[in-house]
Design a protein around this motif. Structure first.
Motif, PDB file in Angstrom:
ATOM      1  N   UNK A   1       0.965  -1.451  -0.159  1.00 13.67           N
ATOM      2  CA  UNK A   1       0.337   0.363  -0.164  1.00 13.67           C
ATOM      3  C   UNK A   1       0.980   1.344  -0.401  1.00 13.67           C
ATOM      4  N   UNK A   2       1.734   1.310   0.551  1.00 14.10           N
ATOM      5  CA  UNK A   2       2.828   2.679   0.582  1.00 14.10           C
ATOM      6  C   UNK A   2       3.630   2.936  -0.564  1.00 14.10           C
ATOM      7  N   UNK A   3       3.645   1.289  -1.479  1.00 14.37           N
ATOM      8  CA  UNK A   3       4.567   2.156  -2.513  1.00 14.37           C
ATOM      9  C   UNK A   3       3.522   1.975  -3.987  1.00 14.37           C
ATOM     10  N   UNK A   4       1.829   1.724  -3.691  1.00 14.08           N
ATOM     11  CA  UNK A   4       0.365   3.345  -4.424  1.00 14.08           C
ATOM     12  C   UNK A   4      -0.189   1.555  -4.328  1.00 14.08           C
ATOM     13  N   UNK A   5       0.535   0.608  -4.081  1.00 13.94           N
ATOM     14  CA  UNK A   5      -1.038  -0.680  -4.459  1.00 13.94           C
ATOM     15  C   UNK A   5      -2.557  -0.178  -3.784  1.00 13.94           C
ATOM     16  N   UNK A   6      -3.640  -0.833  -4.258  1.00 12.43           N
ATOM     17  CA  UNK A   6      -4.518  -0.711  -3.216  1.00 12.43           C
ATOM     18  C   UNK A   6      -5.459  -2.069  -3.141  1.00 12.43           C
ATOM     19  N   UNK A   7      -6.369  -2.131  -2.128  1.00 16.43           N
ATOM     20  CA  UNK A   7      -7.435  -3.680  -1.919  1.00 16.43           C
ATOM     21  C   UNK A   7      -8.205  -2.756  -3.262  1.00 16.43           C
TER      22      UNK A   7
END
Length: 277
Positions: A256-262
């Motif tokens: 998530x911190x690297x730009x991914x989202x669930x």
């Protein structure tokens, strides 16, 4: 019975279900019996009718399922929708001719299905360290006729070298990394960094990645994201979270911190997309 990777092993179709077995499998697939709680009982019943593996089609690929000692193989044998939400998610994010990476490929219930999806111009990298499971994966790949699949007989890990894996009970698909040999059942397998696996496969971009390594996901993913250039980061990821209590670091939070989202969550897996809000 000869191992599945033995040249003298019977070809696919030699263990096709007999009429009684086929009737039970069909009944399960079209009823509530396909659910997980019923599958061990169905497996024992089918095995009483004829001992041994079964050669069947699953999601358009050919499999020899050793259902007696593998929850994954029982699931795919009796449930036509087994892992379907995850498979549909991956197919939606991997184009024809694309690249899919399967870390902890087991017998190929993801890898073989995605190989059919990407087609002969695509590429699938299937990483499976356990020698018995890898032999079954190789058989299923040959039976399905997928030349676009690269099989890697190693564990993905934080460093190149060796790791020890162990199987609890009779579920071969749940083999996992152990840090020390306690039971005497652990075996040594080669270990490769995911970045090295991709480099050796000649991959410069990844459309989607699935990882299921029984609580070792953080050791594989966090090191990979720290080492690999963003151009190599997969656009979509399926991460098994059932054993997240064994993680040393939260790899999903790191992503998530690297730009991914669930993008979704199933009972077993978290589905993530890069750059999606």
């Amino acid at each position: 019975m000869t191992p599945d990777n033995d040249p003298t092993s019977p070809p696919f179709g030699a263990f096709a279900p007999n009429a009684a077995q086929a009737a039970i499998i069909s009944l399960a697939r079209h009823s509530r019996l396909k659910r997980g709680a019923f599958r061990p009982m169905l497996s024992r019943l089918v095995n009483l009718l004829r001992t041994g593996p079964l050669d069947v089609e699953y999601q358009g690929a050919s499999f020899r399922f050793h259902h007696q000692a593998s929850a994954t193989e029982r699931g795919a044998l009796f449930n036509p929708d087994y892992n379907l939400e995850e498979l549909d998610f991956l197919r939606a994010h991997v184009p024809a001719g694309g690249v899919f990476v399967d870390v902890g490929a087991n017998v190929g219930t993801y890898a073989m299905v995605l190989a059919r999806h990407v087609g002969p111009r695509g590429k699938v990298i299937a990483v499976e360290p356990h020698p018995i499971t890898h032999a079954r994966l190789a058989f299923n790949n040959a039976a399905s006729g997928h030349a676009q699949v690269k099989l890697v007989a190693a564990a993905a890990g934080p460093a190149d070298g060796e790791l020890m894996i162990e199987t609890d009970g009779d579920n071969l698909g749940a083999s996992h990394i152990v840090t020390s040999e306690i039971s005497g059942k652990a075996i040594k397998v080669p270990s490769l960094r995911l970045r090295r696996i991709l480099d050796e496969a000649g991959v410069s971009q990844v459309d989607a990645l699935k990882i299921d390594v029984e609580g070792f996901e953080d050791r594989v993913l966090i090191g990979f994201f720290r080492e690999a250039p963003p151009s190599l980061w997969p656009r979509a990821v399926v991460v098994e979270h059932l054993s997240k209590n064994e993680w040393l670091e939260d790899c999903i939070a790191d992503m998530r911190a690297r730009g991914y989202s669930e993008a979704g969550k199933t009972r077993s897996n978290t589905l993530l997309v890069r750059g999606s809000k």
